[in-house]
Design an enzyme around this catalytic site. Sequence first.
Site, mmCIF file in Angstrom:
data_model
loop_
_atom_site.group_PDB
_atom_site.id
_atom_site.type_symbol
_atom_site.label_atom_id
_atom_site.label_comp_id
_atom_site.label_asym_id
_atom_site.label_seq_id
_atom_site.Cartn_x
_atom_site.Cartn_y
_atom_site.Cartn_z
ATOM 1 C CD GLU A 132 -3.733 15.633 -16.183
ATOM 2 O OE1 GLU A 132 -2.577 15.271 -15.929
ATOM 3 O OE2 GLU A 132 -4.314 15.407 -17.239
ATOM 4 C CG HIS A 156 -0.237 10.751 -26.371
ATOM 5 N ND1 HIS A 156 -0.940 11.246 -25.291
ATOM 6 C CD2 HIS A 156 1.010 10.524 -25.921
ATOM 7 C CE1 HIS A 156 -0.133 11.307 -24.239
ATOM 8 N NE2 HIS A 156 1.051 10.880 -24.589
ATOM 9 C CG HIS A 182 1.856 15.499 -24.221
ATOM 10 N ND1 HIS A 182 2.510 16.703 -24.229
ATOM 11 C CD2 HIS A 182 2.671 14.639 -23.540
ATOM 12 C CE1 HIS A 182 3.659 16.582 -23.582
ATOM 13 N NE2 HIS A 182 3.783 15.345 -23.161
ATOM 14 C CD GLU A 191 7.603 16.555 -22.632
ATOM 15 O OE1 GLU A 191 6.863 17.482 -22.245
ATOM 16 O OE2 GLU A 191 7.155 15.472 -23.095
ATOM 17 N NE ARG A 226 -3.998 -2.057 2.002
ATOM 18 C CZ ARG A 226 -3.892 -3.107 2.796
ATOM 19 N NH1 ARG A 226 -2.963 -3.132 3.736
ATOM 20 N NH2 ARG A 226 -4.706 -4.115 2.674
ATOM 21 C CE LYS A 253 -0.372 13.199 -14.698
ATOM 22 N NZ LYS A 253 -0.653 13.648 -16.077
ATOM 23 C CE LYS A 286 5.215 17.187 -13.968
ATOM 24 N NZ LYS A 286 5.471 15.963 -14.691
ATOM 25 C CG ASN A 317 -1.376 16.245 -20.677
ATOM 26 O OD1 ASN A 317 -0.342 15.630 -20.421
ATOM 27 N ND2 ASN A 317 -2.457 16.176 -19.912
ATOM 28 C CG HIS A 365 6.998 11.226 -24.994
ATOM 29 N ND1 HIS A 365 5.659 10.985 -25.248
ATOM 30 C CD2 HIS A 365 7.024 12.215 -24.065
ATOM 31 C CE1 HIS A 365 4.913 11.778 -24.503
ATOM 32 N NE2 HIS A 365 5.725 12.540 -23.776
ATOM 33 N NE ARG A 392 0.479 16.470 -13.077
ATOM 34 C CZ ARG A 392 1.148 15.714 -12.224
ATOM 35 N NH1 ARG A 392 0.777 15.687 -10.948
ATOM 36 N NH2 ARG A 392 2.178 14.993 -12.609
HETATM 37 P P1 NAD Z 1 13.858 5.923 -21.268
HETATM 38 O O1 NAD Z 1 13.661 5.806 -19.836
HETATM 39 O O2 NAD Z 1 13.518 4.775 -22.137
HETATM 40 O O3 NAD Z 1 15.385 6.344 -21.543
HETATM 41 C C1 NAD Z 1 15.822 6.523 -22.866
HETATM 42 C C2 NAD Z 1 17.117 5.752 -23.145
HETATM 43 O O4 NAD Z 1 18.208 6.444 -22.536
HETATM 44 C C3 NAD Z 1 17.131 4.352 -22.564
HETATM 45 O O5 NAD Z 1 17.747 3.472 -23.481
HETATM 46 C C4 NAD Z 1 17.998 4.489 -21.317
HETATM 47 O O6 NAD Z 1 18.645 3.290 -20.945
HETATM 48 C C5 NAD Z 1 18.983 5.532 -21.763
HETATM 49 N N1 NAD Z 1 19.591 6.322 -20.694
HETATM 50 C C6 NAD Z 1 18.987 6.807 -19.598
HETATM 51 N N2 NAD Z 1 19.812 7.616 -18.938
HETATM 52 C C7 NAD Z 1 20.979 7.627 -19.617
HETATM 53 C C8 NAD Z 1 22.218 8.303 -19.432
HETATM 54 N N3 NAD Z 1 22.413 9.165 -18.442
HETATM 55 N N4 NAD Z 1 23.217 8.049 -20.322
HETATM 56 C C9 NAD Z 1 23.024 7.199 -21.370
HETATM 57 N N5 NAD Z 1 21.859 6.578 -21.609
HETATM 58 C C10 NAD Z 1 20.848 6.787 -20.738
HETATM 59 O O7 NAD Z 1 13.058 7.177 -21.880
HETATM 60 P P2 NAD Z 1 12.663 8.612 -21.273
HETATM 61 O O8 NAD Z 1 12.494 9.489 -22.449
HETATM 62 O O9 NAD Z 1 13.544 9.041 -20.173
HETATM 63 O O10 NAD Z 1 11.230 8.341 -20.611
HETATM 64 C C11 NAD Z 1 10.115 7.970 -21.374
HETATM 65 C C12 NAD Z 1 9.046 7.454 -20.422
HETATM 66 O O11 NAD Z 1 8.687 8.496 -19.530
HETATM 67 C C13 NAD Z 1 7.770 7.009 -21.109
HETATM 68 O O12 NAD Z 1 7.402 5.740 -20.595
HETATM 69 C C14 NAD Z 1 6.747 8.052 -20.701
HETATM 70 O O13 NAD Z 1 5.436 7.529 -20.608
HETATM 71 C C15 NAD Z 1 7.277 8.475 -19.366
HETATM 72 N N6 NAD Z 1 6.852 9.821 -18.938
HETATM 73 C C16 NAD Z 1 6.283 9.947 -17.720
HETATM 74 C C17 NAD Z 1 5.881 11.186 -17.257
HETATM 75 C C18 NAD Z 1 5.321 11.331 -15.865
HETATM 76 O O14 NAD Z 1 4.841 12.414 -15.523
HETATM 77 N N7 NAD Z 1 5.397 10.301 -15.044
HETATM 78 C C19 NAD Z 1 6.072 12.324 -18.056
HETATM 79 C C20 NAD Z 1 6.668 12.168 -19.306
HETATM 80 C C21 NAD Z 1 7.051 10.902 -19.742
HETATM 81 N N1 GLY Z 2 3.758 14.898 -17.807
HETATM 82 C C1 GLY Z 2 2.483 15.449 -17.494
HETATM 83 C C2 GLY Z 2 2.217 15.514 -16.048
HETATM 84 O O1 GLY Z 2 3.051 15.196 -15.225
HETATM 85 O O2 GLY Z 2 1.152 15.898 -15.682
#
Ligand code: NAD
Ligand code: GLY
Length: 372
Positions: A249, A264, A260, A197, A133, A155, A239, A257, A277, A253
């Site tokens: 949200e 998307h 997005h 972003e 939990r 999130k 943010k 997006n 992305h 918030r």
């Molecule tokens: P990712 O986590 O896949 O990382 C991208 C690549 O970079 C991977 O191959 C990783 O191994 C590599 N990498 C990471 N750090 C590194 C470093 N310092 N040096 C070398 N390589 C490195 O992709 P991302 O773009 O970081 O994240 C995408 C994800 O984030 C998606 O799943 C998306 O849905 C999520 N997201 C979440 C939120 C939220 O608010 N929670 C917001 C935006 C995106």
């Molecule tokens: N990435 C959008 C949010 O955190 O609300």
Amino acid sequence: MSLKSGLMQNCNFKKIEVGLAPDSYPILIGQGGINNLGLLLQSISFPRKISIISNERVFTLYGETVVHSLESSGFTPTVMLIGDGEEYKTLTTLISVYDRFVADGMDRSCGVVALGGGVVGDLAGYAAASYMRGIAVAQVPTTLLAQVDSSVGGKTAVNHPQGKNIIGAFHQPKLVCIDVDLLKTLADREYFSGLAEVVKYGVIRDSDFFEWLIAHCDALKNRDPEPLEYAIMTSCQIKADIVEIDEKETGLRAILNFGHTFGHAVETLTGYNRYLHGEAVAIGMAVASKISARQGLCSEQDVAALLSLLQRFNLPVVPPDLTTEAYVAAMMHDKKVKEGRLQMVLNRGIGQSEIVDIAEPLLLLKSVFQPC
Ligand code: NAD
Ligand code: GLY
């Protein structure tokens, strides 16, 4: 002097507080943060027994430093590596994480450190949100996208075969430790994708920041640490301000997006393997700004300024050549569709934004695609 303030001065960290009492937490930004992670976690009384969740690529680069820092401060970390890539942000991976937590005897007094990009952060965050939990999590984001977006705001999620981030929860971290040095090893494409972003924050909320980005575009492309740190700090501050007003949200918030809804659709229609992305979001922002201009919310000069900045950051701005009908169908699956009505975040000039009902999406999209 408390440990925290001494540490802050010695290491020259910048601090942003996300004010969500009783779940407020600091975002610490600076060079060399992971060398001091143990001391930072000690200063917030983070649980002693820690599961570090990472992937092989990131852990090979930074794991030893993180483990050493934690052990030097009296923590007992174990390490769990998950697959690298969006395709591993699944329930199957999550179950393997729970299995490992149980095998390691993790209980409610233990904590998780998420060391990686958004995939690791989202999955580790959701594991922490749901295990027993809810247990404590600290985010150590290693991509630019994770440093300016996914690690902040709580999130957390994994994907369902029918959609991204369908299974998730809001679970705020106890600390976000942003080490700008980690970006030195990030691939160019991933880095520029994260900059999309950053641009987004300027467009939706801060025209001065947008102008600053134009002025420091080349320095950011070179990853110069000082401007990069400023860009990350400003993005996180924007943010944090939004999340403080609307954590779950229910309204404001949603402006995060911007770009997005169409972005998307681009990702869905291209099978999630053609665009990163941030690249899809860049295309989405370009389309959203053209819609804004069409609706009289911004000028053609605003659109041109946004497109030019995105292109200088090597980001795409032209949608892949698919039918408008296909785009509209994909957009209608967006989480922001309410009772069959499409909503989009549109920019008002540069620096302000609002959520707008789109009555005739097909006609509107056709009208903005024509001049492309
Ligand atoms: P990712 O986590 O896949 O990382 C991208 C690549 O970079 C991977 O191959 C990783 O191994 C590599 N990498 C990471 N750090 C590194 C470093 N310092 N040096 C070398 N390589 C490195 O992709 P991302 O773009 O970081 O994240 C995408 C994800 O984030 C998606 O799943 C998306 O849905 C999520 N997201 C979440 C939120 C939220 O608010 N929670 C917001 C935006 C995106
Ligand atoms: N990435 C959008 C949010 O955190 O609300």
